[in-house]
Motif scaffolding. Structure first.
Motif, PDB file in Angstrom:
ATOM      1  N   PRO A   1      35.909  40.251  40.260  1.00 25.79           N
ATOM      2  CA  PRO A   1      36.880  39.172  40.043  1.00 25.79           C
ATOM      3  C   PRO A   1      37.028  38.796  38.574  1.00 25.79           C
ATOM      4  CG  PRO A   1      34.930  38.368  41.251  1.00 25.79           C
ATOM      5  CD  PRO A   1      34.859  39.852  41.213  1.00 25.79           C
ATOM      6  N   GLU A   2      35.953  38.859  37.793  1.00 22.51           N
ATOM      7  CA  GLU A   2      36.064  38.493  36.370  1.00 22.51           C
ATOM      8  C   GLU A   2      36.998  39.440  35.621  1.00 22.51           C
ATOM      9  OE1 GLU A   2      31.648  36.387  35.800  1.00 22.51           O
ATOM     10  OE2 GLU A   2      32.014  38.356  34.907  1.00 22.51           O
ATOM     11  N   MET A   3      36.898  40.737  35.938  1.00 19.40           N
ATOM     12  CA  MET A   3      37.740  41.752  35.295  1.00 19.40           C
ATOM     13  C   MET A   3      39.218  41.443  35.544  1.00 19.40           C
ATOM     14  SD  MET A   3      37.232  45.788  36.119  1.00 19.40           S
ATOM     15  CE  MET A   3      35.508  46.041  35.940  1.00 19.40           C
ATOM     16  N   LEU A   4      39.505  41.144  36.799  1.00 14.74           N
ATOM     17  CA  LEU A   4      40.877  40.888  37.218  1.00 14.74           C
ATOM     18  C   LEU A   4      41.430  39.603  36.591  1.00 14.74           C
ATOM     19  CD1 LEU A   4      43.011  41.902  39.209  1.00 14.74           C
ATOM     20  CD2 LEU A   4      41.797  40.679  41.015  1.00 14.74           C
ATOM     21  N   HIS A   5      40.645  38.539  36.668  1.00 18.62           N
ATOM     22  CA  HIS A   5      41.130  37.261  36.136  1.00 18.62           C
ATOM     23  C   HIS A   5      41.238  37.313  34.608  1.00 18.62           C
ATOM     24  CE1 HIS A   5      41.273  34.513  39.729  1.00 18.62           C
ATOM     25  NE2 HIS A   5      40.558  35.515  40.230  1.00 18.62           N
ATOM     26  N   ALA A   6      40.340  38.060  33.943  1.00 19.65           N
ATOM     27  CA  ALA A   6      40.441  38.198  32.482  1.00 19.65           C
ATOM     28  C   ALA A   6      41.728  38.930  32.133  1.00 19.65           C
ATOM     29  CB  ALA A   6      39.226  38.946  31.926  1.00 19.65           C
ATOM     30  N   ALA A   7      41.997  40.030  32.849  1.00 18.53           N
ATOM     31  CA  ALA A   7      43.211  40.812  32.565  1.00 18.53           C
ATOM     32  C   ALA A   7      44.456  39.948  32.740  1.00 18.53           C
ATOM     33  CB  ALA A   7      43.273  42.030  33.475  1.00 18.53           C
TER      34      ALA A   7
ATOM     35  N   GLN B   1      36.860  52.139  39.678  1.00 18.39           N
ATOM     36  CA  GLN B   1      38.037  52.050  40.571  1.00 18.39           C
ATOM     37  C   GLN B   1      38.644  50.649  40.536  1.00 18.39           C
ATOM     38  OE1 GLN B   1      35.901  53.579  43.995  1.00 18.39           O
ATOM     39  NE2 GLN B   1      37.212  55.408  44.029  1.00 18.39           N
ATOM     40  N   VAL B   2      37.799  49.632  40.398  1.00 16.70           N
ATOM     41  CA  VAL B   2      38.337  48.268  40.244  1.00 16.70           C
ATOM     42  C   VAL B   2      39.139  48.228  38.941  1.00 16.70           C
ATOM     43  CG1 VAL B   2      37.799  45.816  39.972  1.00 16.70           C
ATOM     44  CG2 VAL B   2      36.419  47.219  41.536  1.00 16.70           C
ATOM     45  N   ARG B   3      38.530  48.767  37.860  1.00 14.30           N
ATOM     46  CA  ARG B   3      39.227  48.803  36.565  1.00 14.30           C
ATOM     47  C   ARG B   3      40.588  49.498  36.695  1.00 14.30           C
ATOM     48  NH1 ARG B   3      37.458  52.719  32.725  1.00 14.30           N
ATOM     49  NH2 ARG B   3      37.848  54.028  34.552  1.00 14.30           N
TER      50      ARG B   3
END
Ligand code: SER
Length: 338
Positions: free
Chosen positions: A208-214, A269-271
């Protein structure tokens, strides 16, 4: 007369907020919420909220004198990374508060001569794969396998599953006539991802951090390596699993603790899915070997066939739908205009 309510602890947390939104759709549900923190302003009209500590026994006693709790969703907990930093506090919140609530629910059940339902979210953290080779070999883990957690949080959850089962089946087993006791039901969640909230203090938080940061145009350094893999589920499915388990006929349940899951993805894969939506996102991998070791101890996937068989569980969102129909549109809306 006491007011009959559904009681949610940890209501200001991620699952709590989503569950409160869902339960309050039905105006027949009177909801009592509790948390150390206030509810976000947009949720304040949906429940009677008590700001306080579950370890405050006088406060709990006062609540019982005012409210009759039909169902308790006991969500309050310190997640896995935070629990490693504050293990004693974690034990107090995750175990002692659970014990106090189980006892309260058991006594309520006796008083009313009808079971209080106790719904408890457990976690993938109760599993402990000894090394990466074993994790690669045993891909989908069933409920009774690898129950050797390596975190305080995992130990706490595993023990509280057992405590819940004990209270529902054996509490006061030596009494002449065993009084009615609680109806305990639990799901083991994989990593959860919400479009609306961000987690704090967990170890699956990199996704979730990766997504919300993006979504906010901020660079993100992922704290596990690219091929680290665990299962995930989006918040609407997590809430649906709790509600569905709560209404399942009791005699359909062959166990008290069920795996539930949706999709298994590596961090890379999340990235890739985040980059597909936000091509300019700056995502790097800078593993924190200690947090990564916790992720490596969690299974690559969990087998939720018991939940599927017994109460018809099936996630609505696979990875594709999760990103395309829930996460990306939901996150765009959340950060729109910021
Ligand atoms: N998401 C939780 C954590 O990372 C696992 O249940 O601690």
């Amino acid at each position: 007369m006491r007011k009959r309510v559904t009681f949610i602890t940890g209501a200001s947390g991620e699952v709590g907020q989503a569950l409160l939104r869902e339960l309050s759709q039905d105006p027949a549900n009177q909801i009592l919420t509790m948390d150390l923190h206030p509810l976000p302003p947009e949720l304040r009209s949906l429940s009677t909220h008590v700001e306080g500590d579950l370890l405050n026994m006088r406060l709990l006693a006062r609540l019982v004198s005012e409210y009759e709790m039909d169902t308790i969703y006991h969500l309050a907990a310190l997640l896995s990374t935070r629990a490693e930093i504050q293990p004693e506090e974690a034990h107090q919140v995750n175990v002692e508060a659970t014990m106090a609530l189980l006892k309260l629910a058991a006594e309520e059940s006796q008083w009313r001569k009808r079971s209080v339902q106790f719904i408890f979210p457990s976690s993938i953290a109760i599993y402990g794969m000894p090394d990466r080779a074993t994790k690669a070999h045993f891909q989908r883990v069933r409920e009774f396998e690898w129950n050797q957690p390596r975190t305080m949080y995992g130990c706490n959850k595993l023990y509280c599953e057992q405590l819940g089962s004990y209270f529902s089946r054996y509490y006061r087993q030596l009494a002449v006539e065993q009084p009615p006791t609680i109806d305990f039901r639990s799901v083991r969640f994989p990593g959860l991802i919400s479009a609306v909230t961000v987690p704090s203090g967990g170890t699956s938080d990199y996704a979730p951090e990766m997504l919300h940061a993006a979504a906010q145009g901020k660079p993100y350094a992922c704290f596990v390596r690219e091929d680290a893999r665990i299962p995930f589920m989006v918040m609407p499915d997590a809430v649906r699993s709790l509600l569905q388990l709560a209404v399942a006929p009791r005699d359909a349940l062959t166990r008290q603790v069920y795996n539930v899951t949706s999709f298994s993805l590596s961090a890379a894969q999340v990235r890739d899915r985040v980059m597909a939506a936000y091509p300019a996102a700056q995502i790097s991998f800078e593993p924190d070997l200690k947090r990564e070791a916790i992720i490596d101890s969690w299974p690559a996937d969990i087998d939720d066939s018991a939940a599927r068989m017994d109460w018809g569980w099936a996630p609505e969102y696979d990875a594709e739908r999760a990103f395309q129909e829930y996460l990306i549109p939901g996150i765009r809306e959340r950060y729109a205009g910021r």
